[in-house]
Enzyme design. Sequence first.
Site, mmCIF file in Angstrom:
data_model
loop_
_atom_site.group_PDB
_atom_site.id
_atom_site.type_symbol
_atom_site.label_atom_id
_atom_site.label_comp_id
_atom_site.label_asym_id
_atom_site.label_seq_id
_atom_site.Cartn_x
_atom_site.Cartn_y
_atom_site.Cartn_z
ATOM 1 N N LYS A 29 -2.976 -7.943 -10.304
ATOM 2 C CA LYS A 29 -3.450 -8.372 -8.630
ATOM 3 C C LYS A 29 -5.082 -8.297 -8.815
ATOM 4 O O LYS A 29 -5.641 -7.601 -9.513
ATOM 5 C CB LYS A 29 -2.834 -7.625 -7.855
ATOM 6 C CG LYS A 29 -2.695 -8.125 -6.216
ATOM 7 C CD LYS A 29 -1.456 -8.914 -6.221
ATOM 8 C CE LYS A 29 -1.467 -9.677 -4.833
ATOM 9 N NZ LYS A 29 0.024 -10.099 -4.640
ATOM 10 N N ASP A 85 -2.929 -15.633 -2.804
ATOM 11 C CA ASP A 85 -2.205 -14.422 -2.001
ATOM 12 C C ASP A 85 -2.889 -14.822 -0.577
ATOM 13 O O ASP A 85 -3.261 -15.574 -0.268
ATOM 14 C CB ASP A 85 -2.565 -13.169 -2.592
ATOM 15 C CG ASP A 85 -1.764 -12.142 -1.767
ATOM 16 O OD1 ASP A 85 -0.491 -11.942 -1.830
ATOM 17 O OD2 ASP A 85 -2.390 -11.159 -1.197
HETATM 18 P P1 NAD Z 1 -0.682 -16.001 4.784
HETATM 19 O O1 NAD Z 1 -2.060 -15.914 4.933
HETATM 20 O O2 NAD Z 1 -0.126 -17.533 4.786
HETATM 21 O O3 NAD Z 1 -0.062 -15.732 6.139
HETATM 22 C C1 NAD Z 1 -0.231 -14.356 6.687
HETATM 23 C C2 NAD Z 1 0.381 -14.325 8.162
HETATM 24 O O4 NAD Z 1 0.251 -13.115 8.695
HETATM 25 C C3 NAD Z 1 -0.766 -15.157 8.969
HETATM 26 O O5 NAD Z 1 -0.071 -15.945 9.845
HETATM 27 C C4 NAD Z 1 -1.697 -14.217 9.822
HETATM 28 O O6 NAD Z 1 -2.202 -14.600 10.868
HETATM 29 C C5 NAD Z 1 -0.489 -12.944 9.868
HETATM 30 N N1 NAD Z 1 -1.214 -11.491 10.117
HETATM 31 C C6 NAD Z 1 -2.251 -11.298 9.592
HETATM 32 N N2 NAD Z 1 -2.271 -9.627 10.071
HETATM 33 C C7 NAD Z 1 -1.497 -9.635 10.590
HETATM 34 C C8 NAD Z 1 -0.948 -8.527 11.463
HETATM 35 N N3 NAD Z 1 -1.536 -7.543 11.605
HETATM 36 N N4 NAD Z 1 0.391 -8.737 12.219
HETATM 37 C C9 NAD Z 1 0.868 -9.926 12.488
HETATM 38 N N5 NAD Z 1 0.576 -10.727 11.682
HETATM 39 C C10 NAD Z 1 -0.434 -10.725 10.818
HETATM 40 O O7 NAD Z 1 -0.162 -15.324 3.831
HETATM 41 P P2 NAD Z 1 0.997 -15.553 2.771
HETATM 42 O O8 NAD Z 1 0.887 -16.099 1.695
HETATM 43 O O9 NAD Z 1 2.182 -15.957 3.476
HETATM 44 O O10 NAD Z 1 1.491 -13.963 2.545
HETATM 45 C C11 NAD Z 1 2.049 -12.978 3.536
HETATM 46 C C12 NAD Z 1 2.648 -11.767 2.750
HETATM 47 O O11 NAD Z 1 3.539 -12.383 1.953
HETATM 48 C C13 NAD Z 1 1.614 -10.848 2.042
HETATM 49 O O12 NAD Z 1 2.115 -9.615 2.081
HETATM 50 C C14 NAD Z 1 1.665 -11.458 0.686
HETATM 51 O O13 NAD Z 1 1.444 -10.589 -0.278
HETATM 52 C C15 NAD Z 1 3.052 -11.898 0.641
HETATM 53 N N6 NAD Z 1 3.588 -12.616 -0.575
HETATM 54 C C16 NAD Z 1 3.225 -14.095 -0.538
HETATM 55 C C17 NAD Z 1 3.594 -14.905 -1.574
HETATM 56 C C18 NAD Z 1 3.039 -16.301 -1.450
HETATM 57 O O14 NAD Z 1 3.492 -17.006 -2.485
HETATM 58 N N7 NAD Z 1 2.332 -16.867 -0.505
HETATM 59 C C19 NAD Z 1 4.302 -14.396 -2.681
HETATM 60 C C20 NAD Z 1 4.490 -13.100 -2.497
HETATM 61 C C21 NAD Z 1 4.351 -12.320 -1.414
#
Ligand code: NAD
Length: 423
Positions: free
Chosen positions: A112, A152
Amino acid sequence: MAKLAHEAAQINPFETARRQIDIVADLIGLEPWMRELLKSPKRELTVNFPVRMDDDSYRMFTGYRVQYNMARGPSKGGIRYHPQVSLDEVRALAAWMTWKCAVVNLPYGGAKGGVICDPKKMSKGELERLTRRFASEILPIIGPEMDIPAPDVYTDSQTMAWIMDTYSMQKGYSVPGVVTGKPISLGGSQGRGEATGRGCAYVIREAAPNAGVKVKGASFAVQGFGNAGSVAAKILCEEQGAKLVAASDSRGGVYKPEGINCSALLAHKSKTGSVVGFAGAKPLSNEELLQTKVDILIPAALENQITKKNADKIQAKIVAEAANGPTVPEADTTLFEKKITVLPDILANAGGVTVSYFEWAQDIQGYFWPLAEVTKRLEQVMVQSYKDIHEVAQARQVHNRTAAYVVAIQRVADAIRIRGIYP
Ligand code: NAD
């Protein structure tokens, strides 16, 4: 939400990650040296570097790349841009990537990266210069055979294109396999953008009958209506007939028990930047969202959201962790006692890394698959992985997270034992 954020800040995610390994090591009787090995990151790089800002001033930034374990193959893991990035957070996320790749049986280790920055306060030019300089700083330890970054939180396909270009400029030829989550025009895979959410929706569908939930008509809430959360919501609504009743992002949440039209909420979010203010829905705090009475709760924001303080207030029958590390270990016990089915992060959000693996395989072969092929293979991987974990959970009478760790840790430990310890 302020209280929840304060509580989250006090929990060290790497301690959580190490505790999770201890629980499984005790359960499967892991040798002491293997336990220590699996609790330690293999390689860590910290870089401090300057970036020219738009006003011609220079600012220093700090970034990290942690390669946690490479026993099963090159390491794989995203790069996060966030003001609260820390080395321990990156270590924890790298450990989770190791287990996640093993759970879905990909020939990868885990890594990471992260940069401490506030991307919302930076221009596109500043982000490009930050990305290119960070890529140059970590260049000696990344590459398609060594360590393959991906997007991410607050990084995206554009970020990956800049990293791919920076790496390729140094090599003198194009190397699409150095990162995944690239734009399609640069060797990205069909279906990568929606893979995490889609994979999560498949796992929910497979688990629902065992949790006594009928997905068609089931109510659900999403904390963090970003990439992973909004896609899972859209597929649950449009392909599986479930009903979205609450959604939130960093600015707050909305609630509508009669059901929220997912596409309309997405359109509102892309117009206004937030789900807040969606017509016809009541405002809702992130803390309230977690405690809403729904069949399925999808935490899809940041880690440490379900804690021992609020776990007994969760009313969902299924908690599907699209986010990484949203539940602390003490809360797991409470959820298990309440007979809530937890679909752990290393399974529920593994669709992203699975299609990343497909992307890397396509890049290396220079041969690209149609969307239907990607979706079919993703479904096969997610369904099989859920079955593997459910079987272990039933056989050992443990909750799904422990079962997923048992499967993953055994696979990594087996690879280490059979390779032997060098020299
Ligand atoms: P993203 O930035 O697209 O979305 C994150 C969302 O969470 C946003 O809408 C943001 O406003 C919201 N957010 C941030 N802080 C917050 C809080 N305190 N309370 C409520 N909402 C909040 O990111 P993503 O890619 O969707 O990632 C989200 C999660 O999924 C992370 O934990 C990431 O590690 C995990 N993840 C993502 C992927 C991927 O392919 N995108 C893969 C595996 C895991």
